[in-house]
Design an enzyme around this catalytic site. Structure first.
Site, PDB file in Angstrom:
ATOM      1  N   GLU A  67      53.414  -1.355  64.195  1.00  0.00           N
ATOM      2  CA  GLU A  67      54.183  -0.417  63.306  1.00  0.00           C
ATOM      3  C   GLU A  67      54.348  -1.226  62.044  1.00  0.00           C
ATOM      4  OE1 GLU A  67      53.999   2.054  61.692  1.00  0.00           O
ATOM      5  OE2 GLU A  67      54.537   3.411  63.347  1.00  0.00           O
ATOM      6  N   ASP A  79      51.905   7.444  63.303  1.00  0.00           N
ATOM      7  CA  ASP A  79      52.420   8.765  62.535  1.00  0.00           C
ATOM      8  C   ASP A  79      51.131   9.352  62.104  1.00  0.00           C
ATOM      9  OD1 ASP A  79      51.009   6.989  60.517  1.00  0.00           O
ATOM     10  OD2 ASP A  79      52.646   6.807  59.128  1.00  0.00           O
TER      11      ASP A  79
END
Length: 522
Positions: A242, A321
């Site tokens: 991430e 995402d």
């Protein structure tokens, strides 16, 4: 508390010991070039190997084969465009390979997409088409017939991801969370990649949004260099933890020899992370050889990564995402509880190599679906020239027995049932799985199948008796008066006379007549 069952512990221990011995015997035999016994090979598929090493699979996904020797269930689900009906595609035998013929039959006369990829582990962490996220709209399913390959001597299908496609499970069981240790691998392809975010497989957020550093732990494969410098052209196996694709604790590559895998048709990509202070990246040629470690060291030094904060969702084909601009190929992959040993990783790689990804189809020299061929020009100027791809475009050039292995592979095609019409044919590249010959602005190119109706029509050709009276001519499916033609060493679809230079009537009938020959690539 589980009740004590007399004498069950010795049996379990004996079975575990036998599994370990079988796994180690298989990898030793494969590495030494010695044939492993049938029973040992059957009991040593990837999740059997990891279980025997004490790091069981908590997710096991494949469109191509079973990943447990005892697995006999469904691999994936397809949905028909004609009536929205669905069908589960299973195995030919328990512990074996996908029943691609069942898909072909169900999808005959229409098209299908892949709607679900079943988890073969007891956790039932099945992947379905991903919904909207913080960085991408809801995804669509991948075309079911885009990526035909040979595995274990059987024609099966892989998963070919184009931008806007992805799969996910936000409610999983057993997947690492909050700094727990895990390992994972996938078999992918170095020929179908780009530099967009993010072709991932692994641990992600449960809400389809970026929730901060360390909330992902996934393999990334592509040519996106997030932290400079990266060396070579890629594609690289990286860790999507991430807010960054990491090749080291600093993000950027500290390994100047890690220039990427290059255009290997099949790649094993591997990541393992103890969730606290160490992660490692490896890759290998899924067709031969062992694994190479490109990084083994501390977690990223930026805040939030040590310890990790994994949330336990599973993502395939996008970022956490739902950043979904990437492309990629997926054939199989697993996630484990705990960090597998290097010995177990080596055994899994040996098993992957042993099944023969991209091996010969077993048929050559004809226009029967599945046959491997080369296409030779018949015009007097060019009788040693063959259709090949070069820099993504189709050209003709001389290929002989002394030509390089690359030239021979570039000039070899696999005949597939026509993507737009079953009575016609399409030509899949031998060394770029999932890429087909298609016309664009009348010129022929090698491009990845994206599932669109336009691509299907552009990549379909209908065989006829050669216009010169020799060989075979191929009419374009969507421009039926235009035929596959070489002109000035490039390949077009051309009419007999017209406004384009390649429509010249001079030697047209010879230029559109081809000999379907045995393939140059072995």
């Amino acid at each position: 508390m589980f009740p004590r069952l007399p004498r069950s512990r010795p049996r379990r221990l004996r079975r575990a010991a036998l599994s370990v011995l079988a796994a180690f015997a298989t990898v030793a035999a494969l590495l030494l070039g010695v044939g492993a016994p049938q029973a040992a090979a059957a009991s040593s598929l990837p999740c059997d190997i990891y279980a025997a090493a004490g790091t069981p699979c908590v997710a096991a996904h494949s469109l191509a084969r079973a990943l447990y020797s005892s697995y006999g269930g469904s691999l994936y689900q397809v949905q028909r465009a004609s009536d929205s009906a669905t069908a589960n595609i299973g195995l030919l035998t328990t512990g074996g390979y996908a029943n691609a013929a069942a898909q072909d039959s169900f999808c005959s006369g229409t098209t299908c997409i892949i709607t679900k990829i079943y988890d073969q582990s007891s956790r039932h962490n099945d992947l379905t088409i991903e919904g909207a996220g913080g960085a991408g709209a809801a995804d669509v399913g991948a075309p079911a017939d885009a990526l035909a390959v040979t595995v274990g001597g059987h024609q099966v299908y892989g998963l070919e991801i184009s931008a806007g496609m992805g799969y996910r499970d936000n409610s999983t069981s057993g997947v690492a969370v909050n700094g727990q240790a895990e390992g994972m691998y996938m078999v992918t392809s170095g020929t179908h990649v780009n530099g967009a975010c993010c072709f991932d497989y692994g641990n992600a957020e449960t809400n389809n949004k970026d929730t901060g550093n360390g909330h992902m732990d996934a393999i990334n494969f592509g040519t996106e260099c997030w932290f400079s410098p990266c060396y070579g052209q890629g594609p690289w196996v990286q860790a999507d933890l991430e807010n960054g694709l990491f090749q080291s604790d600093a993000g950027y590559s500290k390994n100047t020899s890690n220039t990427g895998t290059g255009p290997l048709p099949f790649v094993t990509a591997l990541l393992k992370n103890n969730g606290q202070n160490h992660f490692a990246l490896k890759y290998g040629n899924a067709q031969s050889g062992g694994l190479t470690t490109t990084y083994s060291g501390g977690e990223p030094t930026a805040g939030g990564y040590s310890p990790m904060h994994q949330e336990g969702a599973i993502v395939l084909g996008t970022g956490g995402d739902n950043s979904n601009g990437s492309i990629g190929s997926f054939f199989e992959g697993v996630m484990t509880s705990g960090i597998p040993t290097d010995t177990a990783d080596d055994a899994v790689q040996a098993n992957i190599v042993s099944v023969g990804y991209g091996g010969p189809t077993g048929s050559t020299g004809s226009l029967t679906a599945g046959s491997e061929i080369s296409l030779r020009a018949t015009t007097s100027c060019c009788t040693t020239d063959y259709v090949r791809h070069q820099n993504n475009a189709a050209v003709i050039s001389a290929v002989t027995s002394s030509s390089s292995a690359l030239d021979k592979s570039d000039a070899t095609w696999i005949v597939r049932k026509g993507l737009a019409a079953g009575s016609c044919v399409s030509f899949e590249s031998r060394n770029y799985p999932g890429d087909f010959l298609r016309h664009y602005n009348y010129r022929l190119y090698r491009q990845p199948m994206d599932g669109s109706a336009q691509f299907r029509a552009d990549a379909t050709f209908c065989p006829q008796t050669g216009k010169s009276g020799t060989g075979t001519s191929f009419a374009s499916y969507n421009y039926p008066t235009r035929y596959l033609r070489h002109y000035n060493f490039n390949v077009y679809i051309a009419s007999n006379g017209g406004s384009n230079t390649w429509d010249s009537s001079t030697s047209w009938s010879d230029d559109v007549s081809w000999v379907v020959s045995s393939p140059w690539a072995p």
